[in-house]
Design a protein around this motif. Structure first.
Motif, PDB file in Angstrom:
ATOM      1  N   MET A 106      -1.024  19.405  -6.574  1.00  0.00           N
ATOM      2  CA  MET A 106       0.257  18.566  -7.071  1.00  0.00           C
ATOM      3  C   MET A 106       0.196  17.231  -6.508  1.00  0.00           C
ATOM      4  N   LYS A 107      -0.311  16.958  -5.431  1.00  0.00           N
ATOM      5  CA  LYS A 107      -0.268  15.681  -4.692  1.00  0.00           C
ATOM      6  C   LYS A 107      -1.022  14.642  -5.305  1.00  0.00           C
ATOM      7  N   ALA A 108      -2.354  15.501  -6.136  1.00  0.00           N
ATOM      8  CA  ALA A 108      -3.458  14.573  -6.158  1.00  0.00           C
ATOM      9  C   ALA A 108      -3.100  14.089  -7.719  1.00  0.00           C
ATOM     10  N   ILE A 109      -1.950  14.616  -8.378  1.00  0.00           N
ATOM     11  CA  ILE A 109      -1.956  14.257  -9.848  1.00  0.00           C
ATOM     12  C   ILE A 109      -1.658  12.469  -9.758  1.00  0.00           C
ATOM     13  N   PRO A 110      -2.343  11.970 -10.629  1.00  0.00           N
ATOM     14  CA  PRO A 110      -2.160  10.508 -10.723  1.00  0.00           C
ATOM     15  C   PRO A 110      -0.628  10.148 -11.144  1.00  0.00           C
ATOM     16  N   ILE A 111      -0.257   9.303 -10.211  1.00  0.00           N
ATOM     17  CA  ILE A 111       1.170   8.902 -10.816  1.00  0.00           C
ATOM     18  C   ILE A 111       1.353   7.277 -10.564  1.00  0.00           C
ATOM     19  N   ASP A 112       2.447   6.753 -11.312  1.00  0.00           N
ATOM     20  CA  ASP A 112       2.721   5.354 -11.311  1.00  0.00           C
ATOM     21  C   ASP A 112       3.408   5.152  -9.867  1.00  0.00           C
ATOM     22  N   LYS A 113       2.726   4.303  -9.218  1.00  0.00           N
ATOM     23  CA  LYS A 113       3.165   4.174  -7.895  1.00  0.00           C
ATOM     24  C   LYS A 113       4.249   3.344  -7.776  1.00  0.00           C
ATOM     25  N   ASP A 114       4.638   2.371  -8.653  1.00  0.00           N
ATOM     26  CA  ASP A 114       5.698   1.628  -8.774  1.00  0.00           C
ATOM     27  C   ASP A 114       7.028   2.350  -9.360  1.00  0.00           C
ATOM     28  N   ALA A 115       6.883   3.445  -9.930  1.00  0.00           N
ATOM     29  CA  ALA A 115       7.927   4.091 -10.550  1.00  0.00           C
ATOM     30  C   ALA A 115       9.048   4.225  -9.598  1.00  0.00           C
ATOM     31  N   ASP A 116      10.326   3.870 -10.441  1.00  0.00           N
ATOM     32  CA  ASP A 116      11.670   3.822  -9.421  1.00  0.00           C
ATOM     33  C   ASP A 116      12.473   4.649 -10.343  1.00  0.00           C
ATOM     34  N   PRO A 117      12.212   6.191 -10.407  1.00  0.00           N
ATOM     35  CA  PRO A 117      13.103   6.972 -11.269  1.00  0.00           C
ATOM     36  C   PRO A 117      14.547   7.053 -10.892  1.00  0.00           C
ATOM     37  N   LEU A 118      15.474   7.310 -11.851  1.00  0.00           N
ATOM     38  CA  LEU A 118      16.800   7.580 -11.530  1.00  0.00           C
ATOM     39  C   LEU A 118      16.630   8.903 -10.704  1.00  0.00           C
ATOM     40  N   LYS A 119      17.817   9.131  -9.754  1.00  0.00           N
ATOM     41  CA  LYS A 119      17.845  10.362  -8.991  1.00  0.00           C
ATOM     42  C   LYS A 119      18.947  11.081  -9.068  1.00  0.00           C
ATOM     43  N   ILE A 120      18.825  12.295  -9.690  1.00  0.00           N
ATOM     44  CA  ILE A 120      20.075  12.640  -9.907  1.00  0.00           C
ATOM     45  C   ILE A 120      20.142  14.403  -9.010  1.00  0.00           C
ATOM     46  N   GLY A 121      21.146  14.719  -8.377  1.00  0.00           N
ATOM     47  CA  GLY A 121      21.238  16.028  -7.648  1.00  0.00           C
ATOM     48  C   GLY A 121      21.904  17.008  -8.469  1.00  0.00           C
ATOM     49  N   ILE A 122      21.477  18.058  -8.155  1.00  0.00           N
ATOM     50  CA  ILE A 122      22.115  19.286  -9.020  1.00  0.00           C
ATOM     51  C   ILE A 122      22.601  20.232  -7.933  1.00  0.00           C
ATOM     52  N   VAL A 123      24.238  20.367  -8.340  1.00  0.00           N
ATOM     53  CA  VAL A 123      24.941  21.139  -7.350  1.00  0.00           C
ATOM     54  C   VAL A 123      25.729  22.272  -8.111  1.00  0.00           C
ATOM     55  N   GLY A 124      26.010  23.401  -7.230  1.00  0.00           N
ATOM     56  CA  GLY A 124      26.935  24.321  -8.236  1.00  0.00           C
ATOM     57  C   GLY A 124      26.526  25.844  -7.689  1.00  0.00           C
ATOM     58  N   GLU A 125      26.879  26.595  -8.414  1.00  0.00           N
ATOM     59  CA  GLU A 125      26.470  28.076  -8.162  1.00  0.00           C
ATOM     60  C   GLU A 125      24.800  28.431  -8.126  1.00  0.00           C
ATOM     61  N   ILE A 126      24.736  29.376  -7.052  1.00  0.00           N
ATOM     62  CA  ILE A 126      23.246  29.687  -6.884  1.00  0.00           C
ATOM     63  C   ILE A 126      22.456  30.171  -8.076  1.00  0.00           C
ATOM     64  N   TYR A 127      22.917  31.028  -8.851  1.00  0.00           N
ATOM     65  CA  TYR A 127      22.129  31.528  -9.714  1.00  0.00           C
ATOM     66  C   TYR A 127      21.955  30.634 -11.008  1.00  0.00           C
ATOM     67  N   VAL A 128      22.856  30.146 -11.402  1.00  0.00           N
ATOM     68  CA  VAL A 128      22.606  28.971 -12.671  1.00  0.00           C
ATOM     69  C   VAL A 128      21.735  27.840 -12.101  1.00  0.00           C
ATOM     70  N   VAL A 129      21.858  27.649 -10.855  1.00  0.00           N
ATOM     71  CA  VAL A 129      21.177  26.294 -10.389  1.00  0.00           C
ATOM     72  C   VAL A 129      19.658  26.770 -10.288  1.00  0.00           C
ATOM     73  N   ILE A 130      19.478  28.040 -10.013  1.00  0.00           N
ATOM     74  CA  ILE A 130      17.913  28.326  -9.489  1.00  0.00           C
ATOM     75  C   ILE A 130      17.413  28.970 -10.741  1.00  0.00           C
ATOM     76  N   GLU A 131      18.171  29.595 -11.601  1.00  0.00           N
ATOM     77  CA  GLU A 131      17.414  30.386 -12.736  1.00  0.00           C
ATOM     78  C   GLU A 131      17.320  29.380 -13.924  1.00  0.00           C
ATOM     79  N   PRO A 132      16.030  29.048 -14.268  1.00  0.00           N
ATOM     80  CA  PRO A 132      15.897  28.206 -15.484  1.00  0.00           C
ATOM     81  C   PRO A 132      16.670  28.773 -16.841  1.00  0.00           C
ATOM     82  N   ALA A 133      16.518  29.958 -16.841  1.00  0.00           N
ATOM     83  CA  ALA A 133      16.807  30.567 -18.183  1.00  0.00           C
ATOM     84  C   ALA A 133      18.333  30.762 -18.286  1.00  0.00           C
TER      85      ALA A 133
END
Ligand code: SF4
Ligand code: SF4
Lengths: 365, 357
Positions: A197-224
């Motif tokens: 995973m760490k070896a994946i080529p990335i754009d070193k200058d990328a400065d993506p937006l950062k979003i936090g996810i909060v909420g109830e455990i099951y809907v936060v953890i389960e993608p489905a």
């Protein structure tokens, strides 16, 4: 012989399967929740039950179709419905004519004895205590690696040069990791996957937006259950910070109280009471994320989720005081993917504009 | 002049108002209650609350808003805003009760003084008395008045509960415990049978139907929110019995055999009363007046705990083949629709009774 099954949670199933199989059970793997799962769950569950209850019910029914007769699950913490899920499920399943057995794990802090009893009941292979310890340790390692990989995935997605690389490598890593049973195998596979995973080529200058996810455990953890929000955000070029991981949660909840309490503490001035579920943490994590300089926060909650409704009515004040935009989603079986995506895109747009405006203000030309 | 304290007529009001009124008045404060729910109150509540909240919370916020307006007109000085956590030592209130003061504080920018106390009988002995002492300090009343006021308030509460058990509606009980004059208990009956009722029944052809109407006090006794349901049942010739009539001792004893404690005070009460009523036939020792022909469960749209309670009751009722009607109320519930469902249910019961008898 007991044929065991358990709730579906993200990618964790193989770890649970390992535990149950080595304890001497045949295991039916829960299916990833689908439309059908939800339909099953909502037609037999109470109309206003929260979505985790419905999904779990649906998952159980699907497993029962395949022959499961023992359900292993966990109770909840705090004064919320999750603590009643198990007895509710049992009643409903019985009324449908399924006579199943249920083993419920309660957090160790509350009733240590019950936990031992449950373990003893499940331990049909009669493993010795050190064998049990070894088994749990291996499962723990596996889960830790799974969490670590997912962390990396969230970080890499918005930075990778070729879209889709991170997801592919993550998938392969998870699959190979989950085939392992021995401690050595788990650690070496885990390490290897992390390195890849760490070896994946990335754009070193990328400065993506950062979003936090909060909420109830099951809907936060389960993608489905959350329409795969992390992937949607990742594809929009956002770095996702998730407030709840199973390793974090278990460590803090089942064993000791850690970061979760910290989040609870910072939430204090806004919500002075444990309202059950993750209500207080949702507020606390929002504050922590604002301090860490994230661009925005998404609150995810099941429709009719009591603690999160309390949190939602206080979040606007937090958002104002800490100057961080917050958007809330209350999910139910009717939540459509298209509308969800549109609202998320609009939110990301807003954050992007907000960020560039702020940066301009900072350096007056 | 003493502080004028506003108390919203919502949520815990129906169970505890007599206590607080007596307490505040004994300490020299003046109590102003926000009055019955109206279209205005509800609309204000809907505007000020997150849309996901249940109707009772919206109603509560509406009442607070109307008190705020009276404060702006200088009619009151403060609003009483306790955090109901645990009163009985056993169950806690719905998490929304727990977060209520915070929700209120962050929903309004301009608020009068809030008299906030945390009511939690679990941890320390005499927790309620201590909470009352906090209030006394806020009111600036002398310490020597505390104990007297507290005892008097407890007595009033006791009397209130007694009246509820006799089938008096909370509002009538509140009116009658107010001046210390004892109002004729039968005049305000909502449940149980008065003499006139019995005479009327004897003169009627059709058998009398007795229904248990179960639900949170702030739903079944708020006439506006429940569209006057109790009166309507009465007009249909139904005798109504509620959870308060059998709560707490009876129910506690009987039902804990069948059902594990629910976490939330009111839900626990409703579920256990339901089990008690349903299981009645099995138990010969129970009084005739507690035998019922069916259950109506009133729930609030979007209520979390009720999703559980309703399912438990439904399963139990089905198991014992007792008729069961769930009625969900929200801010848009149409009067016509609800009435039709009620009538149909009662008709069905009447036919059932005729064929059986
Ligand atoms: S926290 Fe929310 S989702 Fe979880 S049990 Fe409570 S109401 Fe349901
Ligand atoms: S018990 Fe239900 S109706 Fe009452 S406040 Fe809680 S969610 Fe609302």
């Amino acid at each position: 012989m007991a044929v065991a099954t358990f709730p579906h949670m993200n990618e964790y199933s193989p770890a649970f399967r390992m535990i149950l199989e080595e304890l001497g059970h045949e295991v039916i793997m829960p299916l990833r929740p689908s439309k059908r799962t939800l339909t099953l769950g909502s037609s037999f569950g109470p109309e206003f039950a929260c979505i985790p209850l419905k999904i779990l019910l649906g998952t159980y029914l699907e497993a029962i179709e395949k022959g499961a007769n023992l359900i292993v699950t966990s109770g909840g913490v705090g004064p919320c419905r999750a603590g009643l899920y198990a007895s509710m499920h049992k009643e409903i399943l019985r009324s449908l004519g399924h006579d199943i057995d249920m083993v419920v794990f309660e957090p160790i802090r509350h009733k240590p004895l019950d936990l031992l009893k449950s373990v003893h009941r499940l331990n049909v292979a009669r493993l010795m205590p050190w064998q049990l310890f070894d088994l749990l340790y291996r499962a723990w390692q596996m889960i830790s690696y799974l969490d670590q990989l997912e962390h990396l995935l969230h970080w890499t997605r918005p930075r990778e040069l070729k879209p889709g690389t991170a997801d592919a490598i993550y998938r392969a890593g998870v699959d190979s990791l989950c085939k392992e049973r021995s401690l050595k195998g788990i650690t070496s596979r885990g390490r290897q996957a992390v390195a890849e995973m760490k070896a994946i080529p990335i754009d070193k200058d990328a400065d993506p937006l950062k979003i936090g996810i909060v909420g109830e455990i099951y809907v936060v953890i389960e993608p489905a259950a959350n329409l795969d929000i992390e992937r949607i955000l990742g594809e929009l070029g956002v770095e996702v910070h998730r407030s709840i991981f199973l390793t974090g949660w278990t460590k803090e909840n089942v064993v000791k109280e850690g970061h979760r309490v910290k989040a609870g503490m910072v939430a204090r001035p806004y919500l002075g009471e444990m309202v059950g579920g993750h209500g207080q943490e949702s507020i606390g994590h929002t504050i922590l994320y604002a301090r860490e300089g994230l661009d925005g926060v998404v609150q995810l909650a099941p429709f009719t989720c009591i603690p999160e409704i309390v949190a939602k009515s206080i979040l606007p004040a937090v958002s104002r005081d800490f100057d961080i935009p917050v958007i809330s989603f209350f999910l139910d079986e009717q939540t459509g993917e298209a509308g969800f995506r549109t609202r998320l895109e609009a939110f990301v747009d807003l954050l992007a504009r907000r960020r560039s405006r702020k940066r301009q203000e900072k350096q007056p030309a | 002049m003493g502080l004028r304290v506003g108390i919203p007529r919502a949520l815990w009001y129906y169970s505890y108002y007599p206590f607080w009124r007596t307490f505040f008045e004994s300490l020299g404060a003046k109590v102003v209650d926000s009055g019955p729910t109206s279209r205005d109150t509800l609309n204000m509540g809907v505007d000020e609350t997150v849309s996901e909240a249940c109707v009772p919370i919206k109603v509560f916020v509406g009442h607070v808003k109307s008190l705020i307006k009276r404060w702006e007109k200088r009619e009151i000085d403060a609003i009483f805003m306790p955090r109901y956590v645990n009163w009985s030592g056993r169950t806690v209130y719905c998490p929304k009760f727990l977060g209520l003061p915070d929700m209120i504080r962050y929903s309004f920018s301009d608020l009068p003084k809030l008299i906030e106390v945390r009511l939690d009988a679990r941890r320390r002995p005499l927790a309620l008395l201590r909470a009352c002492n906090t209030i006394r300090k806020e009111l600036g009343a002398p310490r020597r008045l505390l104990l007297g006021a507290y005892v008097k308030a407890l007595r009033t509460l006791h009397r209130h509960n007694e009246l509820l058990r006799q089938g008096v509606s909370p509002l009538d009980s509140i009116a009658s415990t107010a001046g210390g004059t004892s109002v004729n208990a039968t005049s305000g009956k909502v449940a149980g049978e008065t003499r006139e009722d019995r005479e009327a029944r004897d003169n009627r052809e059709t058998p009398v139907i007795r229904l248990a109407v179960l639900g949170y006090p702030y739903l079944i006794y708020d006439r506006y929110v429940n569209l006057g349901l109790l009166d309507k049942l009465k007009n249909l010739g139904v005798e109504v019995i509620t959870a308060e009539c059998v709560w707490p001792h009876l129910v506690q004893k009987e039902a804990s055999k069948f059902i594990k404690n629910l976490f939330w005070t009111y839900s626990d009460m409703v579920a256990k009363a339901g089990y008690y009523f349903l299981d009645l036939d099995a138990n010969e020792a129970k009084p005739e007046a507690h035998r019922i022909d069916g259950i109506i469960h009133i729930t609030a749209f979007g209520c979390g705990p009720d999703a559980m309670v309703d399912k438990l009751l439904e399963l139990k009722a089905r198991q014992l083949s007792k008729p069961f009607l769930p009625l969900t109320l929200d801010e848009h519930t149409g009067e016509a629709g609800a009435l039709t469902r009620l009538e149909a249910f009662v008709d069905m019961l009447k036919r059932r009774c005729m064929t059986a008898g």
